[in-house]
Design a protein around this motif. Structure first.
Motif, PDB file in Angstrom:
ATOM      1  N   HIS A  77      -4.284 -71.483  42.509  1.00  0.00           N
ATOM      2  CA  HIS A  77      -4.819 -70.701  40.908  1.00  0.00           C
ATOM      3  C   HIS A  77      -5.116 -68.705  41.572  1.00  0.00           C
ATOM      4  O   HIS A  77      -5.887 -68.296  41.533  1.00  0.00           O
ATOM      5  N   GLN A  78      -4.654 -69.522  42.615  1.00  0.00           N
ATOM      6  CA  GLN A  78      -4.275 -67.795  43.506  1.00  0.00           C
ATOM      7  C   GLN A  78      -5.929 -67.748  44.369  1.00  0.00           C
ATOM      8  O   GLN A  78      -6.405 -66.286  44.350  1.00  0.00           O
ATOM      9  N   GLN A  79      -6.161 -68.458  44.374  1.00  0.00           N
ATOM     10  CA  GLN A  79      -7.957 -68.448  45.191  1.00  0.00           C
ATOM     11  C   GLN A  79      -7.361 -69.200  46.654  1.00  0.00           C
ATOM     12  O   GLN A  79      -6.857 -70.637  46.260  1.00  0.00           O
ATOM     13  N   TYR A  80      -8.138 -68.476  47.783  1.00  0.00           N
ATOM     14  CA  TYR A  80      -8.452 -69.955  48.616  1.00  0.00           C
ATOM     15  C   TYR A  80      -9.317 -70.256  48.668  1.00  0.00           C
ATOM     16  O   TYR A  80     -10.853 -70.100  48.054  1.00  0.00           O
ATOM     17  N   ALA A  81      -9.115 -71.721  49.642  1.00  0.00           N
ATOM     18  CA  ALA A  81     -10.438 -72.583  48.944  1.00  0.00           C
ATOM     19  C   ALA A  81     -11.783 -72.276  50.632  1.00  0.00           C
ATOM     20  O   ALA A  81     -10.755 -72.690  51.658  1.00  0.00           O
ATOM     21  N   TRP A  82     -12.388 -71.083  50.653  1.00  0.00           N
ATOM     22  CA  TRP A  82     -12.345 -70.582  52.188  1.00  0.00           C
ATOM     23  C   TRP A  82     -13.579 -71.784  52.310  1.00  0.00           C
ATOM     24  O   TRP A  82     -14.425 -72.876  51.943  1.00  0.00           O
ATOM     25  N   ASP A  83     -13.603 -71.811  53.511  1.00  0.00           N
ATOM     26  CA  ASP A  83     -15.142 -72.512  54.284  1.00  0.00           C
ATOM     27  C   ASP A  83     -16.287 -72.212  54.431  1.00  0.00           C
ATOM     28  O   ASP A  83     -16.282 -71.297  55.424  1.00  0.00           O
ATOM     29  N   THR A  84     -17.090 -71.918  53.895  1.00  0.00           N
ATOM     30  CA  THR A  84     -18.540 -71.191  54.234  1.00  0.00           C
ATOM     31  C   THR A  84     -20.247 -71.696  53.978  1.00  0.00           C
ATOM     32  O   THR A  84     -19.920 -73.044  53.098  1.00  0.00           O
ATOM     33  N   ARG A  85     -20.550 -71.546  54.996  1.00  0.00           N
ATOM     34  CA  ARG A  85     -22.205 -72.624  55.570  1.00  0.00           C
ATOM     35  C   ARG A  85     -22.238 -71.266  55.514  1.00  0.00           C
ATOM     36  O   ARG A  85     -22.742 -70.106  56.541  1.00  0.00           O
ATOM     37  N   LEU A  98     -30.945 -64.984  56.140  1.00  0.00           N
ATOM     38  CA  LEU A  98     -29.997 -65.267  55.573  1.00  0.00           C
ATOM     39  C   LEU A  98     -28.332 -64.975  56.805  1.00  0.00           C
ATOM     40  O   LEU A  98     -28.319 -64.515  57.133  1.00  0.00           O
ATOM     41  N   LEU A  99     -28.292 -66.939  57.321  1.00  0.00           N
ATOM     42  CA  LEU A  99     -27.792 -66.184  58.500  1.00  0.00           C
ATOM     43  C   LEU A  99     -26.150 -68.038  58.382  1.00  0.00           C
ATOM     44  O   LEU A  99     -25.991 -68.577  57.873  1.00  0.00           O
ATOM     45  N   GLY A 100     -25.002 -66.877  58.291  1.00  0.00           N
ATOM     46  CA  GLY A 100     -23.867 -67.971  57.788  1.00  0.00           C
ATOM     47  C   GLY A 100     -22.729 -67.841  58.677  1.00  0.00           C
ATOM     48  O   GLY A 100     -21.909 -66.658  59.522  1.00  0.00           O
ATOM     49  N   ASN A 101     -21.424 -68.159  58.012  1.00  0.00           N
ATOM     50  CA  ASN A 101     -19.606 -67.459  58.661  1.00  0.00           C
ATOM     51  C   ASN A 101     -18.957 -68.162  57.638  1.00  0.00           C
ATOM     52  O   ASN A 101     -19.893 -69.175  56.818  1.00  0.00           O
ATOM     53  N   THR A 102     -18.239 -67.997  57.359  1.00  0.00           N
ATOM     54  CA  THR A 102     -17.003 -68.033  56.255  1.00  0.00           C
ATOM     55  C   THR A 102     -15.467 -68.162  56.533  1.00  0.00           C
ATOM     56  O   THR A 102     -15.134 -67.173  57.824  1.00  0.00           O
ATOM     57  N   ILE A 103     -13.968 -68.256  56.454  1.00  0.00           N
ATOM     58  CA  ILE A 103     -13.427 -68.688  57.198  1.00  0.00           C
ATOM     59  C   ILE A 103     -12.389 -69.676  56.022  1.00  0.00           C
ATOM     60  O   ILE A 103     -12.664 -69.640  54.943  1.00  0.00           O
ATOM     61  N   MET A 104     -11.381 -68.712  56.216  1.00  0.00           N
ATOM     62  CA  MET A 104     -10.469 -68.398  54.897  1.00  0.00           C
ATOM     63  C   MET A 104      -9.044 -67.986  55.692  1.00  0.00           C
ATOM     64  O   MET A 104      -8.878 -67.117  56.499  1.00  0.00           O
ATOM     65  N   GLY A 105      -7.885 -69.000  55.064  1.00  0.00           N
ATOM     66  CA  GLY A 105      -6.749 -69.295  55.874  1.00  0.00           C
ATOM     67  C   GLY A 105      -6.542 -69.978  57.552  1.00  0.00           C
ATOM     68  O   GLY A 105      -7.563 -70.273  57.768  1.00  0.00           O
ATOM     69  N   VAL A 154      -9.147 -65.107  58.101  1.00  0.00           N
ATOM     70  CA  VAL A 154     -10.499 -64.305  57.428  1.00  0.00           C
ATOM     71  C   VAL A 154     -11.264 -64.960  58.180  1.00  0.00           C
ATOM     72  O   VAL A 154     -11.617 -66.823  58.330  1.00  0.00           O
ATOM     73  N   ASN A 155     -12.284 -64.220  59.211  1.00  0.00           N
ATOM     74  CA  ASN A 155     -13.464 -65.472  60.190  1.00  0.00           C
ATOM     75  C   ASN A 155     -14.359 -64.466  59.994  1.00  0.00           C
ATOM     76  O   ASN A 155     -14.274 -63.953  60.887  1.00  0.00           O
ATOM     77  N   VAL A 156     -14.840 -64.715  59.177  1.00  0.00           N
ATOM     78  CA  VAL A 156     -16.581 -63.467  59.116  1.00  0.00           C
ATOM     79  C   VAL A 156     -18.056 -63.769  59.657  1.00  0.00           C
ATOM     80  O   VAL A 156     -18.662 -65.286  58.370  1.00  0.00           O
TER      81      VAL A 156
END
Length: 419
Positions: free
Chosen positions: A282-290, A311-318, A322-324
């Motif tokens: 649906h034009q959206q990635y499933a990000w891995d976010t914690r 707040l402290l975290g990380n999110t990854i896409m593809g 993207v890794n932030v």
């Protein structure tokens, strides 16, 4: 999110005012039908605003991190419907009318509560639906709004945009009074689906400060950065739908609350959406976010409160496209003087780009100060003056031919009426 330029905002204002008037009349029209088990609370009003911003806000598909509406507009008007029953079940629905969301009128949360009656001193509660986990001590008013300010902190502004779980939560409470203790303890655990795309908006736009809660099912738009829909990000549009289930995986969160009988409270939560960052639907990635978050409320004196959150975290896409890493915190002091409440909040946030994708720099930083002065004229009417100043850096603004460093400010006078 509005799909039209600011020149047509007047149409939206008229629509939202009509919705607001509808809200205002609900209690009177249906009062005779409300049972002793049903309670409806409505909060609505208008805001006179002025802004000094480099760019329009994200909801106009630009890079601004503050609400840039100027002139007279509809304040975020909300309602909360509570339905009790003769059983151990109860129900809650929250909704709003807003100019800063894709749908002018929508539902922001709904859930069913089940509280079994047992002989144990411990209290159990189950809730099932779509809702915010109870991570915030700032959002303490009707339908997840705040008594301290119109605009939420950067942390809870992001939660209002992208954090909404759809699932089952179980909490168990050890009441201090029942155990002759000064402390009450609560453990919380939740399993959920959806919320797979969380992380999108803070990766590109960065954090923001506002009061716009995303309606269930709505998209959140942001600027059309050149890195999107090209190269490694060819399948990523300039919007996110935070409620979609994309990867058929179950996320979870765990939390703990400690509350002293003086009112002091600490809440600690760990969140993990367990996303598969390689899935695209649906034009959206499933990000891995914690992330992990800690909230604190401390009554300094009878009429003075201190609040803080980290707040402290990380999110990854593809495939590491993207890794932030991201982090944010705020501290606030609020003081009541008769019918007045004055609140001063400082926000600080960072996003740190950790991937090697060229042409998509996600580094960002911001500091903001918010001063809010509210006058509770009577039990129904609240008047508030508020100013927010934000100094921010967002590297990808250069891709839009904008200054990467900006100094922005928003001034608001709000009249809010409660039914």
């Amino acid at each position: 999110m509005n799909n039209y330029p600011k020149s047509t905002k007047l149409i939206s204002v008229k629509k939202c005012l009509a919705y607001s008037l509808t809200f205002m009349s609900i209690e009177q029209v249906y009062a005779a039908q409300l049972t002793p088990y049903t309670n409806l609370e409505i909060k609505g009003g208008v805001t006179l605003g002025a802004s000094e911003t480099q760019a329009n806000s994200w909801y106009d598909r630009d890079s601004g991190q503050l609400d840039s509406l100027s002139g007279l507009s509809l304040a975020d008007s909300v309602f909360s419907l509570d339905i009790a029953t003769d059983s151990n079940f109860s129900y809650k629905v929250h909704g709003q009318a807003s100019e800063n969301t894709e749908s002018s009128l929508g539902v922001t949360e709904f859930w069913a509560n089940y509280r079994p009656i047992t002989s144990s001193k411990y209290r159990h509660n189950f809730r099932f639906g779509s809702f915010y986990p109870s991570m915030s001590l700032e959002n303490n008013d009707t339908a997840w709004t705040s008594t301290y300010s119109n605009n939420f902190s950067a942390i809870n502004s992001w939660f209002a945009e992208e954090l909404k779980v759809s699932g089952l939560e179980w909490s168990i409470t050890r009441p201090g009074r029942a155990f002759r203790s000064k402390y009450s303890l609560k453990g919380v655990g939740g399993l959920f689906i959806g919320n797979d795309a969380i992380g999108s908006i803070i990766s590109w736009r960065g954090f923001s400060l506002h009061s716009a809660q995303t309606n269930i099912g709505d998209r959140v738009y942001f600027a059309n950065y050149p890195s999107l829909q090209s190269g490694a990000l060819v399948r990523q549009p300039n919007w996110v739908n935070p409620y979609l289930e994309l990867d058929n995986r179950i996320g979870h969160y765990l939390g703990g609350h400690i509350k002293h009988r003086s009112g002091a409270e600490v809440r600690l939560y760990h969140y993990d959406n367990n996303g598969d960052p390689l899935v695209v639907k649906h034009q959206q990635y499933a990000w891995d976010t914690r992330f992990d978050t800690i909230s604190l409320f401390y009554p300094i004196a009878k009429d003075t409160q201190f609040l803080a959150q980290w707040l402290l975290g990380n999110t990854i896409m593809g495939d590491n496209a993207v890794n932030v890493d991201y982090r944010a915190w705020f501290s606030m002091v609020s003081h009541d003087i008769e019918n007045y409440k004055v609140s001063l909040r400082y926000d600080n946030y960072d996003t740190v780009d950790k991937d090697q994708l060229a042409g998509d720099n996600n580094n960002g930083h911001g500091e903001a100060i918010t001063l809010s002065l509210a006058n509770q004229v009577n039990s129904e009417l609240n008047l508030r003056f508020e100013v927010t100043g934000l100094n921010s850096f967002q590297a990808n603004r250069a891709d839009l031919n904008q200054e990467t460093y900006t100094k922005d400010a928003v001034y608001q006078v709000t009249a809010m009426y409660r039914w």
